[in-house]
Design a protein around this motif. Sequence first.
Motif, PDB file in Angstrom:
ATOM      1  N   TRP A  17     -22.592  -1.899   1.029  1.00 45.18           N
ATOM      2  CA  TRP A  17     -22.608  -0.444   1.252  1.00 45.18           C
ATOM      3  C   TRP A  17     -22.892   0.301  -0.050  1.00 45.18           C
ATOM      4  N   ILE A  18     -22.280  -0.154  -1.137  1.00 42.60           N
ATOM      5  CA  ILE A  18     -22.453   0.502  -2.437  1.00 42.60           C
ATOM      6  C   ILE A  18     -23.922   0.402  -2.873  1.00 42.60           C
ATOM      7  N   ARG A  19     -24.519  -0.782  -2.711  1.00 42.16           N
ATOM      8  CA  ARG A  19     -25.942  -0.937  -3.047  1.00 42.16           C
ATOM      9  C   ARG A  19     -26.819  -0.040  -2.177  1.00 42.16           C
ATOM     10  N   GLU A  20     -26.531  -0.002  -0.877  1.00 41.28           N
ATOM     11  CA  GLU A  20     -27.333   0.800   0.045  1.00 41.28           C
ATOM     12  C   GLU A  20     -27.256   2.288  -0.284  1.00 41.28           C
ATOM     13  N   ALA A  21     -26.148   2.702  -0.889  1.00 40.95           N
ATOM     14  CA  ALA A  21     -25.993   4.113  -1.278  1.00 40.95           C
ATOM     15  C   ALA A  21     -26.833   4.465  -2.502  1.00 40.95           C
ATOM     16  N   GLY A  22     -27.353   3.439  -3.191  1.00 41.95           N
ATOM     17  CA  GLY A  22     -28.226   3.694  -4.328  1.00 41.95           C
ATOM     18  C   GLY A  22     -27.700   3.239  -5.669  1.00 41.95           C
ATOM     19  N   TRP A  23     -26.498   2.645  -5.702  1.00 35.75           N
ATOM     20  CA  TRP A  23     -25.919   2.163  -6.942  1.00 35.75           C
ATOM     21  C   TRP A  23     -26.536   0.815  -7.336  1.00 35.75           C
ATOM     22  N   THR A  24     -26.509   0.518  -8.642  1.00 33.18           N
ATOM     23  CA  THR A  24     -27.005  -0.766  -9.135  1.00 33.18           C
ATOM     24  C   THR A  24     -25.884  -1.478  -9.905  1.00 33.18           C
ATOM     25  N   ASP A  25     -26.187  -2.710 -10.344  1.00 37.27           N
ATOM     26  CA  ASP A  25     -25.228  -3.527 -11.095  1.00 37.27           C
ATOM     27  C   ASP A  25     -23.894  -3.625 -10.342  1.00 37.27           C
ATOM     28  N   VAL A  26     -23.978  -3.817  -9.039  1.00 38.24           N
ATOM     29  CA  VAL A  26     -22.792  -3.841  -8.185  1.00 38.24           C
ATOM     30  C   VAL A  26     -22.079  -5.177  -8.321  1.00 38.24           C
ATOM     31  N   ALA A  27     -20.781  -5.117  -8.568  1.00 36.74           N
ATOM     32  CA  ALA A  27     -19.984  -6.336  -8.700  1.00 36.74           C
ATOM     33  C   ALA A  27     -18.549  -6.020  -8.289  1.00 36.74           C
ATOM     34  N   TYR A  28     -17.794  -7.063  -7.983  1.00 38.95           N
ATOM     35  CA  TYR A  28     -16.376  -6.854  -7.677  1.00 38.95           C
ATOM     36  C   TYR A  28     -15.571  -8.041  -8.192  1.00 38.95           C
ATOM     37  N   ARG A  29     -14.276  -7.815  -8.349  1.00 36.11           N
ATOM     38  CA  ARG A  29     -13.348  -8.914  -8.614  1.00 36.11           C
ATOM     39  C   ARG A  29     -12.077  -8.666  -7.827  1.00 36.11           C
ATOM     40  N   ASN A  30     -11.461  -9.753  -7.399  1.00 34.57           N
ATOM     41  CA  ASN A  30     -10.250  -9.653  -6.603  1.00 34.57           C
ATOM     42  C   ASN A  30      -9.029  -9.448  -7.486  1.00 34.57           C
ATOM     43  N   LEU A  31      -8.106  -8.646  -7.005  1.00 40.75           N
ATOM     44  CA  LEU A  31      -6.803  -8.473  -7.625  1.00 40.75           C
ATOM     45  C   LEU A  31      -5.747  -8.954  -6.630  1.00 40.75           C
ATOM     46  N   SER A  32      -4.673  -9.517  -7.134  1.00 40.04           N
ATOM     47  CA  SER A  32      -3.578 -10.007  -6.284  1.00 40.04           C
ATOM     48  C   SER A  32      -4.117 -10.907  -5.178  1.00 40.04           C
ATOM     49  N   MET A  33      -4.964 -11.862  -5.574  1.00 42.42           N
ATOM     50  CA  MET A  33      -5.500 -12.884  -4.674  1.00 42.42           C
ATOM     51  C   MET A  33      -6.340 -12.290  -3.535  1.00 42.42           C
ATOM     52  N   GLY A  34      -6.903 -11.105  -3.773  1.00 45.83           N
ATOM     53  CA  GLY A  34      -7.795 -10.512  -2.794  1.00 45.83           C
ATOM     54  C   GLY A  34      -7.143  -9.504  -1.876  1.00 45.83           C
ATOM     55  N   ILE A  35      -5.863  -9.217  -2.076  1.00 45.82           N
ATOM     56  CA  ILE A  35      -5.236  -8.119  -1.330  1.00 45.82           C
ATOM     57  C   ILE A  35      -6.008  -6.833  -1.626  1.00 45.82           C
ATOM     58  N   VAL A  36      -6.431  -6.718  -2.874  1.00 46.16           N
ATOM     59  CA  VAL A  36      -7.197  -5.567  -3.353  1.00 46.16           C
ATOM     60  C   VAL A  36      -8.447  -6.089  -4.046  1.00 46.16           C
ATOM     61  N   ALA A  37      -9.532  -5.346  -3.949  1.00 45.95           N
ATOM     62  CA  ALA A  37     -10.752  -5.675  -4.690  1.00 45.95           C
ATOM     63  C   ALA A  37     -11.159  -4.480  -5.535  1.00 45.95           C
ATOM     64  N   LEU A  38     -11.596  -4.765  -6.744  1.00 39.18           N
ATOM     65  CA  LEU A  38     -12.033  -3.737  -7.690  1.00 39.18           C
ATOM     66  C   LEU A  38     -13.559  -3.811  -7.780  1.00 39.18           C
ATOM     67  N   HIS A  39     -14.228  -2.801  -7.235  1.00 34.55           N
ATOM     68  CA  HIS A  39     -15.691  -2.765  -7.197  1.00 34.55           C
ATOM     69  C   HIS A  39     -16.224  -1.872  -8.311  1.00 34.55           C
TER      70      HIS A  39
END
Length: 245
Positions: free
Chosen positions: A215-237
Amino acid sequence: MASDPSDHEPNRADLHKDPSSVSGMFDQVAAGYDRTNTVLSMGNDRLWRAATTRAVAPRRGERILDLAAGTGASSVALAGRGADVVAADFSPGMIAEGRRRHGGIRNLSFVQADATALPFADAEFDAVTMSFGLRNVNEPQQALRELLRVTRPGGRLVICEFSHPPSKTFNGLYRFYNDRVLPVVAKTVSSNAEAYDYLNESIRDWPDQRTLSAWIREAGWTDVAYRNLSMGIVALHRATKPRDR
C-alpha cells in the motif's frame, strides 16, 4: 475537553470505521488512554514509541507531522529532539487532553485533522509519522497519499502499526491474549472497555506487513521497508518521498 464516560453511553466503533464513531470512541477514552495502553501492552508501548522516535530521527529545525498523535506522548518524544512538531488527531477529546498536558512545550502544537484530507500545504514537513492510527482510518490508502502530499521531496515516512506475528505458535498465544485476557483487563482499567473490543477486531482484520508495504509503495513512496517489533505484534514501516515528486 474529553467526554466524561459517566455522562455518556460507551461509544464503540466497528470495522466500518465511521469517522464520527471512531472520533467519539477516542473522545471517551482520552483521559486514561495512555495509562490503559501501557497496562494492556505490558509496557511495550514505551519500547515501540522509542523505536519509532529513533526511526524518525528528528533533527533540530525540522518540521515533523505526528498524525493520530492522541494525547501527544509520541509527539513529546519527537519535540524533545529539537524538531518543530505538529501533533494532529481526528479526535477533539484527544487534542484537548494533549493541550492540557503538553501545551507549555514551545515547539509542539496540536491540530485537529482528518487523515484523508489534511489541512496542511504541499511539501510542508520534513518527516511524517503515524503510530497505531492508520488502522482506524476508513480510507488508509488515501491517508498514505495525503501523507506523501504534505512531505517535502526526500522526506521521511514512519508508520508504527499492529501487525501479524510470522510465527504460528507465537501468533496463537498472541491471539489468545487478545481474545481472552485483554477484554478482562480492559474492563478493569478502561472507562470504555467496549472500545478495546474494537481494538482487538481491528488488529485481527488489519493486513499483514507485506500488504501494508505494498500500500505504501502504491501511494507513491520509495525505499519501502519494515522490521518487526515484539516478534511481529507491531511492525515499523519506513519509506522516503521521491525527490522528483
